[in-house]
Design a protein around this motif. Structure first.
Motif, mmCIF file in Angstrom:
data_model
loop_
_atom_site.group_PDB
_atom_site.id
_atom_site.type_symbol
_atom_site.label_atom_id
_atom_site.label_comp_id
_atom_site.label_asym_id
_atom_site.label_seq_id
_atom_site.Cartn_x
_atom_site.Cartn_y
_atom_site.Cartn_z
ATOM 1 N N TRP A 1 -2.132 0.816 7.062
ATOM 2 C CA TRP A 1 -2.578 0.185 8.298
ATOM 3 C C TRP A 1 -2.486 1.202 9.417
ATOM 4 O O TRP A 1 -1.779 2.193 9.312
ATOM 5 C CB TRP A 1 -1.706 -1.033 8.610
ATOM 6 C CG TRP A 1 -2.003 -2.176 7.702
ATOM 7 C CD1 TRP A 1 -2.845 -3.213 7.955
ATOM 8 C CD2 TRP A 1 -1.498 -2.400 6.386
ATOM 9 N NE1 TRP A 1 -2.888 -4.061 6.869
ATOM 10 C CE2 TRP A 1 -2.073 -3.583 5.897
ATOM 11 C CE3 TRP A 1 -0.617 -1.712 5.554
ATOM 12 C CZ2 TRP A 1 -1.794 -4.100 4.643
ATOM 13 C CZ3 TRP A 1 -0.341 -2.221 4.299
ATOM 14 C CH2 TRP A 1 -0.931 -3.408 3.859
ATOM 15 N N ARG B 1 -2.550 1.224 0.083
ATOM 16 C CA ARG B 1 -3.087 0.550 1.263
ATOM 17 C C ARG B 1 -2.269 0.967 2.480
ATOM 18 O O ARG B 1 -1.054 1.020 2.447
ATOM 19 C CB ARG B 1 -3.015 -0.965 1.072
ATOM 20 C CG ARG B 1 -3.694 -1.715 2.202
ATOM 21 C CD ARG B 1 -4.017 -3.136 1.817
ATOM 22 N NE ARG B 1 -4.845 -3.231 0.638
ATOM 23 C CZ ARG B 1 -6.167 -3.044 0.610
ATOM 24 N NH1 ARG B 1 -6.818 -2.772 1.713
ATOM 25 N NH2 ARG B 1 -6.837 -3.141 -0.506
ATOM 26 N N ASP C 1 -3.630 -2.446 14.610
ATOM 27 C CA ASP C 1 -3.990 -3.474 13.634
ATOM 28 C C ASP C 1 -3.086 -4.689 13.820
ATOM 29 O O ASP C 1 -1.891 -4.561 14.088
ATOM 30 C CB ASP C 1 -3.811 -2.968 12.194
ATOM 31 C CG ASP C 1 -4.921 -2.064 11.729
ATOM 32 O OD1 ASP C 1 -5.952 -1.984 12.417
ATOM 33 O OD2 ASP C 1 -4.742 -1.418 10.678
ATOM 34 N N GLY D 1 -5.967 -3.693 6.236
ATOM 35 C CA GLY D 1 -5.640 -2.284 6.063
ATOM 36 C C GLY D 1 -6.809 -1.543 5.438
ATOM 37 O O GLY D 1 -7.928 -2.037 5.399
ATOM 38 N N TYR E 1 6.171 0.943 9.450
ATOM 39 C CA TYR E 1 5.396 0.553 10.622
ATOM 40 C C TYR E 1 6.304 -0.087 11.654
ATOM 41 O O TYR E 1 7.204 -0.856 11.303
ATOM 42 C CB TYR E 1 4.302 -0.448 10.221
ATOM 43 C CG TYR E 1 3.334 0.132 9.228
ATOM 44 C CD1 TYR E 1 2.207 0.802 9.665
ATOM 45 C CD2 TYR E 1 3.564 0.049 7.866
ATOM 46 C CE1 TYR E 1 1.317 1.373 8.768
ATOM 47 C CE2 TYR E 1 2.684 0.607 6.959
ATOM 48 C CZ TYR E 1 1.569 1.269 7.412
ATOM 49 O OH TYR E 1 0.697 1.834 6.520
ATOM 50 N N SER F 1 -5.586 -7.626 9.847
ATOM 51 C CA SER F 1 -6.221 -6.481 9.209
ATOM 52 C C SER F 1 -5.792 -6.377 7.754
ATOM 53 O O SER F 1 -4.601 -6.422 7.457
ATOM 54 C CB SER F 1 -5.841 -5.197 9.936
ATOM 55 O OG SER F 1 -6.307 -4.072 9.199
ATOM 56 N N VAL G 1 -1.311 -7.650 11.850
ATOM 57 C CA VAL G 1 -0.898 -7.810 10.459
ATOM 58 C C VAL G 1 -0.015 -9.039 10.272
ATOM 59 O O VAL G 1 0.628 -9.508 11.213
ATOM 60 C CB VAL G 1 -0.125 -6.565 9.965
ATOM 61 C CG1 VAL G 1 -1.017 -5.340 9.958
ATOM 62 C CG2 VAL G 1 1.119 -6.298 10.801
ATOM 63 N N ASP H 1 5.649 -0.676 4.158
ATOM 64 C CA ASP H 1 4.310 -1.080 3.721
ATOM 65 C C ASP H 1 4.348 -2.253 2.753
ATOM 66 O O ASP H 1 3.495 -3.117 2.799
ATOM 67 C CB ASP H 1 3.554 0.101 3.109
ATOM 68 C CG ASP H 1 4.321 0.830 2.018
ATOM 69 O OD1 ASP H 1 5.470 0.446 1.687
ATOM 70 O OD2 ASP H 1 3.771 1.813 1.491
#
Length: 89
Positions: free
Chosen positions: A34, A32, A38, A25, A65, A23, A40, A83
């Motif tokens: 997510w 940006r 998703d 995002g 995340y 993804s 990644v 991120d």
């Protein structure tokens, strides 16, 4: 969204189509981000991994995340990444 941002989003989407189902995002107007579920690419301890976002914590300055990824030889590991450690392409 201006023309430059649209061009960037198209490039991100094209790279994702070519190199796999990660993804890119989404752009929230500031940075940006997510979402949960998703897939990644991310950096962790100097290596690059492909993982699955299981939780997102959106902060005022940085997002973090929780990502689960496959460990070579079997099993999986869950790590917390910022991120800035998630790769767009």
């Amino acid at each position: 969204m201006d023309a430059h941002e649209r061009e960037g989003m198209a490039a991100v989407a094209g790279m994702a189509d070519v190199y796999g189902g990660t993804s890119p995002g989404y752009w929230d107007g500031n940075r940006r981000r997510w979402s949960e579920c998703d897939t990644v690419l991310f950096r962790h301890n100097g290596d690059t991994f492909r993982g699955f976002v299981v939780a997102a914590d959106y902060g005022s300055q940085r997002d973090s995340y929780t990502v689960r990824y496959h460990v070579a030889g079997g099993g999986s590991e869950v790590v917390r990444v910022l991120d800035r450690d998630i790769l767009v392409y």
